[in-house]
Design a protein around this motif. Structure first.
Motif, short mmCIF file in Angstrom:
data_model
loop_
_atom_site.label_atom_id
_atom_site.label_comp_id
_atom_site.label_asym_id
_atom_site.label_seq_id
_atom_site.Cartn_x
_atom_site.Cartn_y
_atom_site.Cartn_z
N ASP B 243 0.82 -1.21 0.00
CA ASP B 243 0.00 0.00 0.00
C ASP B 243 0.86 1.26 0.00
N HIS B 244 0.37 2.27 -0.67
CA HIS B 244 1.00 3.58 -0.75
C HIS B 244 2.41 3.48 -1.37
N ARG C 69 -9.93 7.20 7.55
CA ARG C 69 -9.28 6.18 6.73
C ARG C 69 -10.35 5.21 6.24
N THR C 73 -9.79 0.18 1.74
CA THR C 73 -8.77 0.52 0.74
C THR C 73 -7.50 1.12 1.34
N GLU C 75 -7.21 4.16 1.89
CA GLU C 75 -7.14 5.57 1.51
C GLU C 75 -7.31 6.42 2.77
N ARG C 77 -8.03 10.48 4.28
CA ARG C 77 -8.34 11.88 4.03
C ARG C 77 -8.41 12.60 5.36
#
Lengths: 429, 952, 82, 190
Positions: B243-244, C69, C73, C75, C77
């Protein structure tokens, strides 16, 4: 030929070899009914075992097991396949011991060789406080007739020569909790064995069927969900199914399913990662666990080392795995066995664990009538699969909580009576 | 043995002037520098390298590269070395694996006789009865047949492995034409670039191509080597994308480390691994002499090795056609060319140990010793899988293609399509430019967000959409399986027949089939067999390959040694400023969390007696110490401790206990008030870090308006406890600015002063031992001076150091409990007998509702002092207290020791509250099974329960 | 190793921080019923989507902060609640 | 007290590669004073340096080590002097942490490569220029780092909790070994 239909044996193997005949299907693809007596959500070990025991022990066969993927796609196929019963609390020991008993008889009961290998299970102690906890477990185990004792470094070395027991290492091995009946099982075979046996008894295995909602009536919450209500069925990606009983056996996804019934859980979902090396000639005879180093390892009959660790610290539903897991793992394994540094890691993977605050499951009735849970299995769901199935089936069929699972009731989080399995390890000294 | 080495090739990697000697199964061989193990052996005429896993059939070169499933060998103490890619080193000792007693004669071949019974999953269907045989016989035999090399586990060393971090803007995985072009373009756009190639040389398939390929390669190499912004790592492989864009690279080309793991945070990852040629499934496809076209090209062009004498070529593509010229130039006679596109087929190969005859689709039998197949490709989409992509099968091109990728991952080269070298280079270049533009945007964002970084000196690049012209997809026949069955998985010995049987038994999803048959689960992890497995399953299910899907490729892309993953062992240890002295003066160490500290100095019992009779010194530096300043400290203390803190006077210390929000006892210690707005808090050694973080949490997120500054000073203040009836006398000799008399400096007080000339020491009068004692907290740089001065000044008083073991005995004699030993993860305040300490009338304390609830209950276990009837018996810690006539658990011993002071054993125990009354007779079950009686004591303290000794 | 955007330090590897889990408001300890208190202690929404959670910048600025979060995923923000 | 010898956790005061491409020097005895204050206070305005940056003034290296926190570094035995230079209006804490930290300097052309083996922070000029201050984990120990280039080139001051000092110095020295630092016998990480 038996309650499993086609019977497996050396004879059948030879017959098929000679005739080059076809083997029958292990389970059929059933036509979905609109109503079942029991719907079990989650086609893993727990769900399938519950279905099997409902059918076998209680004659309840109008049962469906629904899974959004394939059988055993979740934790059942992703765990490191260790079985043992040397828990800390009397309630834990009794429960897991029953499970070990079922594992012992599984190959003949299910007519499928699940390859139980009772090779002995060592939990290493590197500090005096860890040794004290091992003693605690051993003493409780002995009182409950479990074969379990604390042994010294010499004995550890005798049982597992590849371990470095010299006192000058960074994490010296001061002793170990030795549990001879502990070992490993071929995890997928357990799933298939239950699936095959349950299907033969009439249970419907509905793969590729995702539960989108649980329908309820009469509850406190919106849409009749929540405490005080009762279950009426499920809404799936392949249509609606009516059922007065819905059982949540979805491990890492347990919260998502439970929230559909309006019952939030004391659960957070964390990945548990595992990894396997390339095969090498067999040199590791036992299952080795180090709590302080967060690692466990065993060698399969195929020569691969299978590793596990503790759950990832950050909760997530992602199954991608992390590099740091393999780094930590390798570092810690080499602390124990510095000589194996040239073995290569071949594959890593993750499963999702439904972690509870007290490292014990949540089982049985809920405040919603007909909605049962068999969740909170964290990192020990595989060991418990058979007994969880047996006791859940008993609870559902008899309408009262099976004795073995009474301590694991959902009420303990409102009553404040948590189980002490984490107790020994919670405060580190 | 005849040499199969041919005349010099334009692109050959070998240095014919440098010969290297090595052994193969004990016999001496030589090769050239630049050879792989396999090429050197093949040049010497060796054709059999290993045996199959299940049927133990002989195996030869198949792909002649890293993924060759037949070329796993043992090199010295290293198992499973890929002889197809590992370069030869002088003196290597190479042996065949998975053979017994030797490669030429293998007992395991006997399994071939029973092969027809060893169908997929056969072991699930038998060996069930009698159970005894499974446990003791079958399983042992199975384990004997485990494949793979020998691990030298007896070795104690860990070898030289290493790690480093990297932060390239663009990382290119794959150093073929597209990868090199991408790296060049990215560097030109200002990005820092890392270019990683699995082989020791850059160039990919250009290296074994024709003169045109080699000349393009020369140009690319010149450009990339003269470009300053590119770090080139050859003999290295990108093993994982997490990830990332956290990317793992395993570097083998390092001068110092055997292998080095590079962990890179990458702006843009460019995946350019090329393609992997796939085998064809037919009867006898694992016979030595059946090779893929790539193997033949590599052997001839990179190592000048002739792959055989008489060849049949089975080709479905231009690359396969091109192998003819190579064979010809190597002097290999081409017996026949079978064109799959024209309907030709290979049905069966016969030959024991080497191809002898080839049966074709039209019924011909050809005599040859080499069959070259060129039937298409597998896309090594591993890194793309890890980036979330689920590549999709394209029936026209007969392989999988990337589907959707996150912005920070781009693919180029053969994995995305087909093209001429010029087209591949052009696509690589465009990819590199795009990757750089996205990476520089990320760099800009990182710089802008990071406190220490300067403002970016360049404008934030605009988000660019992907406008690359995709590479073409050239139609390719779906050429997977002949009319016969053959091996699909060479490392697992799984045939197409096994897969069909599995599907028929219900294992008809690709994942279930994989698990049931173990196809793709061996060391090659699907690199060669994924597509063929899907194709066979599709046929069994009578569906399209695209509907079958694929298994998910998990990291690592290529196997990584445990040594490289571990790197150097970083296991921090903490040491007090006096630890060197302890070690030089006979201390036996123990580990306490990260701390290394003295357990004892030879005789802990004597150390106890010396403290009771004279005076002892213990280094208690690991005690957590937090400097608290500000006007609101007492409010903070009220919040985190169960007792009250508003009225603590300056110069006084107080004991406090912390519980968590669930009411479970979590830590304890004393806190002293040094000045109006200045306190020093101590915590347990193991709790120090957690308590600090907890205080910060409450201050930052719950009471941000409170003015408190917390500074940890654990290692900065070395803590020495001076304990014993003569401690005051000793201290008086070294302290002249503090009045140490009992009235001026009473129990539970704190003073600041100089000890042995060291200023600003904090001295508090407390103790864990039950004796008159002082705890000195001194600046660590001068602590050794104090320690030595105390020992020097008190020799006539009998001063001597004591360790943790003596302290444990002393505290147990005194009945002081230890959080985490005498309490556990469920112990609430009543268990620790804190009724007198806890104040339930506060408005806010951590865990307040649980504290209140706990004191409403009468069923919580209680900590008691306990003594055995037989004073000589010391029940082991963790012994269970049981019902006198059965095995019901009623409690447990939490601490126990022989008390030298009392000459008898003493214990602390947790028991049911109903059994906690003084005088209750309990049964303790010892570890050896004996049951002994023990009596509950009036108090926890066994020695001096009134506390007279510490108050003098 | 995910990247966590620390408001003070900038993007950091998650190994430099500690995840303190879902943000759950703390009831008034003096007046909360045991049921309220224990649902604060134990019950979690645990969604497979956006969650507001606390991180502690352990090896960096030592600040606690909240972000959102997506647990499906990873992700991340910025949190609306900060 | 000047006659009492200061003892560092680091046993080897100076290690260097023969070609000078890398060196390690123990600076544990240096004065280190921690200041905590809101940046709007007189102390904050006096120190001024923002988080992540450092500046040298009057023989004191002022490091913005955390938000509203500064670490003041100076030569040995100046604790009182340095502490007294900080204005104390409002809520301001000044703690002498000289003894609470082990500190050493890694310098030379290879310093950045050696550090990149054990520290996950991007040390490139555009992320970590001269003067940059950051915290992070080095070989699993929390450290404060200041990039403080010397005339001879790249240089970093690394500070950690004192009790980790022996371990950390040994680990960093080991990371420097491939660049030419000879590891003294008897040096170990525990």
């Amino acid at each position: 030929m038996s309650r499993h239909g086609y019977r497996y044996s050396a004879g059948s193997l030879i017959r098929h070899g000679l005739t080059r005949g076809e083997w029958p299907r292990m389970w059929s693809k059933p036509e979905r009914r609109s109503t079942y007596d029991v719907v079990i959500v989650g086609g893993g070990l727990h769900g399938l075992a519950t279905a099997y025991y409902l059918a076998k022990n209680h004659g309840m066969t109008n049962v469906a097991v629904v899974d959004k993927g394939y059988l055993g796609a979740g934790g059942s196929g992703r765990n490191t396949a260790i079985v043992r019963s040397n828990y800390l609390t009397p309630e834990g020991v009794a429960f897991y011991d029953r499970s070990l008993h079922l594992y012992n008889n599984m190959a003949t009961d299910l007519n499928l060789n699940v390859m139980l290998s009772k090779r002995g299970h060592l939990t290493l102690a590197h500090t005096d406080s860890a040794l004290r906890t091992m003693n605690w477990r051993a003493e409780v185990n002995k009182l409950l007739d479990i074969d379990s004792s604390v042994i010294g470094p010499k004995e550890v070395k005798r049982l597992t020569p590849s371990l470095d027991v010299s006192p000058d290492t960074r994490y010296p091995i001061l002793g170990a909790l030795y549990h001879p009946p502990g070992g490993i099982v071929r995890h997928d075979a357990v799933v298939w064995g239950y699936a095959r046996a349950a299907a033969y008894l009439g249970v419907h295995l509905l793969q590729g069927t995702e539960v989108l909602d649980i329908t309820c009536t009469g509850g406190d919450g919106p849409q009749g969900k929540g405490p005080g209500g009762r279950v009426t069925g499920i809404h799936t990606s392949r249509g609606d199914i009516n059922s007065p009983v819905v059982v949540n056996c979805t491990a890492g996804w347990a919260s998502l399913i439970s929230n559909m019934a309006g019952i939030p859980l004391a659960i957070t979902t964390h990945p548990l990662q595992a990894a396997v090396t390339e095969p090498c000639k067999v040199f590791l005879p036992t299952v080795v666990v180090s709590g302080s180093l967060h690692v466990y390892v065993s060698q399969t009959d195929r020569g691969e080392l299978v590793f596990g660790a503790s759950v990832d610290p950050v909760g997530t539903y992602r199954l991608n795995g992390t590099l740091e897991f393999t780094e930590e793992l390798a570092g810690h394994v080499l602390e124990l066995m510095p000589g194996i540094s040239k073995m290569r890691l071949m594959r890593q993977w993750s499963g999702l664990c439904d972690m509870t605050p007290d490292y014990s499951p949540i089982m049985g009735f809920t405040p919603v009538e007909g909605y049962f849970v068999d969740v909170g299995w964290g990192t020990y769901g595989f060991k418990a699969g058979p007994v969880a199935g047996e006791t859940m089936a008993e609870t559902i069929a008899n309408g009262c909580t099976a004795e073995l699972i009474a301590p694991f009731s959902i009420d303990r989080f409102t009553d404040g009576d948590l189980v002490g399995e984490k107790g020994a390890a919670a405060v580190g000294h | 043995m005849s040499s199969h080495r041919i005349l010099s090739r334009p692109g050959e990697l070998i240095d014919r002037s440098t010969r290297l000697s090595f052994t193969w199964n004990g016999r001496p061989y030589t090769g050239y520098k630049g050879d792989t193990i396999a090429s050197a052996l093949a040049a010497e005429g060796v054709g059999v390298f290993s045996r199959g896993l299940k049927y133990h059939r002989r195996r030869g070169i198949l792909t002649a590269d890293h993924w060759d499933p037949n070329l796993a060998v043992q090199v010295g103490d290293e198992p499973n070395v890929r002889a197809g890619s590992r370069r030869l080193v002088e003196g290597m000792q190479v042996t065949a694996q998975n053979v017994w007693p030797c490669l030429r004669f293998d007992i395991g071949t006997a399994t071939r006789l029973v092969g027809r019974f060893l169908s997929a999953g056969f072991y699930y269907k038998t060996f069930m009865r009698p159970r005894f045989l499974w446990n003791h016989v079958y399983q042992r035999v199975l384990r004997k047949f485990a494949p793979g090399g020998q691990v030298h586990w007896q070795t104690k060393s860990h070898d030289n492995y290493d790690k480093r971090y990297a932060h390239p803007d663009v990382l290119v995985a794959g150093g073929g034409p597209a990868g090199i072009a991408a790296a060049l373009a990215a560097a030109k756009a200002g990005a820092s670039v890392m270019l990683v190639e699995q082989e020791p040389e850059l160039g990919g398939h250009l290296r074994w191509g024709g003169p045109d390929d080699l000349s393009v390669l020369d140009g690319l190499l010149e450009a990339v080597q003269s470009c300053s912004g590119i770090e080139i790592l050859c003999d290295s492989v990108v093993t994982g994308r997490y990830d990332h864009n956290w990317v793992a690279i395993m570097q083998r080309s390092h001068p110092v480390a055997l292998e080095r793991l590079i962990k890179a945070r990458v702006g843009s990852l460019v995946v350019a691994p090329g393609l992997i040629e796939r085998p064809y499934v037919f009867a006898g496809n694992d016979t030595p002499g059946v090779m893929l076209s790539g193997a033949v090209k590599r052997l001839i062009n990179l190592w000048a090795v002739s792959p055989g004498h008489r060849a049949v070529v089975f080709s479905a593509n231009l690359e396969g056609d091109a192998v003819l010229a190579d064979l010809e130039s190597a002097g290999v006679e081409v017996v026949a060319v079978l064109d799959a596109r024209a309907g030709d087929d290979v049905v069966r190969v016969k030959g024991k140990g080497r191809v002898k005859t080839i049966l074709t689709g039209d019924g011909q039998t050809l005599e040859a010793d080499l069959l070259v197949t060129a039937v298409g490709w597998t896309s090594p989409t591993s890194l793309l899988n890890m980036a979330g992509d689920r590549p999709v099968y394209d029936q026209v091109a007969a392989r999988y293609f990337p589907q959707s990728l996150p912005d920070n991952v781009l693919a180029t080269g053969g994995i995305t399509g087909d093209g001429s070298i010029t087209e591949l280079v052009a696509h690589g270049r465009e990819t590199g430019t795009l990757a750089a533009s996205r990476a520089m945007r990320i760099r800009h964002d990182r710089m802008s967000a990071t406190a220490r970084s300067p403002k970016p000196s360049f404008d934030r690049p605009a988000a660019v959409s992907d406008e690359r012209v995709p590479l073409r997809r050239v139609p390719h026949p779906e050429c997977y399986q002949s009319s016969t069955h053959g091996l699909v998985d060479f490392s697992e010995d799984i045939s197409s027949k096994d897969l069909i049987q599995a599907a028929a038994e219900g294992f008809d999803s690709i994942e279930l089939m994989k698990r049931y048959t173990t196809v793709t689960m061996g060391p090659s992890q699907g690199k060669l067999e994924t597509v063929n497995a899907a194709a066979v399953l599709a046929e069994a299910r009578q569906t399209a390959i695209v509907d079958v899907g694929t298994t998910v490729w998990r990291p690592p892309f290529a196997p990584v040694s445990l040594g490289a993953l571990a790197g150097q062992s970083f296991e921090p240890t903490r040491r007090s400023a006096i630890q060197n002295w302890h070690e030089a003066n006979g201390a036996t160490n123990m580990l306490a969390g990260q701390w290394v500290r003295p357990d004892h100095y030879g005789n802990p019992m004597a150390e106890v007696a010396n403290v009771r009779n004279n005076v002892g010194l213990i280094d208690v530096t690991p005690l957590g110490k937090l400097d608290l300043r500000g006007p609101d400290v007492s409010r903070l203390l009220d919040l985190v401790y169960v007792n009250k803190w508003q009225n603590l006077e300056i110069g006084r210390v107080r004991y406090g206990v912390m519980v968590a929000e669930d009411g479970v006892v979590s830590d304890d210690g004393v806190t002293g008030r040094l000045a109006e707005e200045h306190y020093l808090m101590t915590t347990t050694s193991s709790g120090a870090g957690a308590v600090w973080e907890m205080l910060e949490d409450w201050l930052q997120t719950y009471r941000p308006e409170w003015e408190v500054h917390v500074t940890p000073v654990t290692g900065g203040l070395t803590s020495i406890n001076v304990a014993g009836p003569r401690s005051r006398e000793l201290l008086k000799r070294l302290v002249d600015d503090v009045d140490l008399s009992a009235t001026a400096f009473p129990y539970f007080s704190v003073r600041k002063g100089s000890v042995a000339g060291v200023q600003d020491c904090i001295i508090w009068r407390i103790g864990f031992t039950g004796e008159l004692s002082y705890e000195i907290h001194a600046h660590s740089g001068y602590a050794l001076h104090i320690w030595e001065a105390l020992l020097g000044a008190g020799s006539d008083l009998g001063v001597a150091p004591f360790g943790v073991e003596a302290q444990r005995i002393l505290r147990l004699e005194k009945g002081h409990y230890i959080v985490g030993q005498d309490t556990d993860g469920l112990s609430k305040a009543p268990t620790a007998s804190l009724g007198g300490l806890v104040k339930l009338d506060k408005l806010d304390t951590i865990g307040l509702p649980e504290l209140r609830a706990a004191f409403q209950r009468s069923d919580l276990p209680v900590l008691v002092g306990l003594q055995t009837e037989d004073p000589s018996i010391v029940p082991e810690e963790a012994c269970q207290i049981v019902s006198s006539d059965g095995n019901e658990i009623l409690g447990r011993i939490t601490s126990s020791r022989m008390s030298p002071t009392l000459g008898r054993s003493v214990c602390l125990a947790q028991v049911y509250s109903s059994l906690a009354a003084a005088g209750t007779l309990l049964t303790v079950k010892l570890v050896d099974g004996r049951r002994v009686k023990a009596t509950v004591q009036e108090q926890h303290a066994h020695v001096d329960p009134e506390g007279e000794r510490q108050r003098v | 190793m995910i990247v966590v955007p620390c408001p003070s330090c900038g993007p950091r590897n998650s190994s430099d921080l500690r995840n303190a889990g879902e943000v759950v408001p703390r009831p008034d300890p003096d007046t909360a019923t045991l049921t309220e208190w224990r649902s604060y202690l134990y019950l979690r929404e645990n969604p497979a989507s956006w969650v507001t959670e606390t991180w502690y910048c352990r090896n960096g600025c030592r600040r606690y902060f909240t972000i959102e979060r997506n647990t499906a995923t990873n992700e991340i923000r910025e949190s609306d609640t900060t | 007290m000047s006659d009492i010898h200061y003892r560092s956790a680091v046993e080897f005061p100076f290690l260097s590669a023969p070609d000078g491409s890398i060196s390690l020097a123990d600076h544990s005895e240096y004065t280190k004073v921690l200041v905590r204050a809101d940046r709007k206070t007189a102390a904050g305005k006096h120190l001024k340096v923002s988080y992540g940056r450092s500046r040298s003034r009057d023989g004191i290296l002022i490091c913005g080590s955390r938000p509203d926190e500064w670490t003041l570094l100076s030569e040995a035995h100046r604790s009182t002097e340095v502490a007294e230079s900080v204005p104390r209006d409002g809520f301001v804490s000044v703690v002498d942490i000289t003894h609470a930290r082990t500190m050493f300097r890694i310098s030379g052309s290879c310093a950045v490569d050696a550090l990149a083996k054990v520290c996950n922070v991007d040390l490139a000029d555009h992320m970590t220029p001269d003067g940059a201050v950051f915290s992070g984990s080095i070989a699993k120990v929390g450290c404060d780092v200041v990039r403080n280039d010397q005339e001879a080139g790249r240089s970093y001051l690394i500070a950690c909790e004192r009790s980790f000092g022996k371990y950390l110095f040994a680990v960093v020295a080991d990371a420097c070994a491939e660049f030419g630092i000879a590891i003294p016998s008897g040096m170990s990480t525990h």
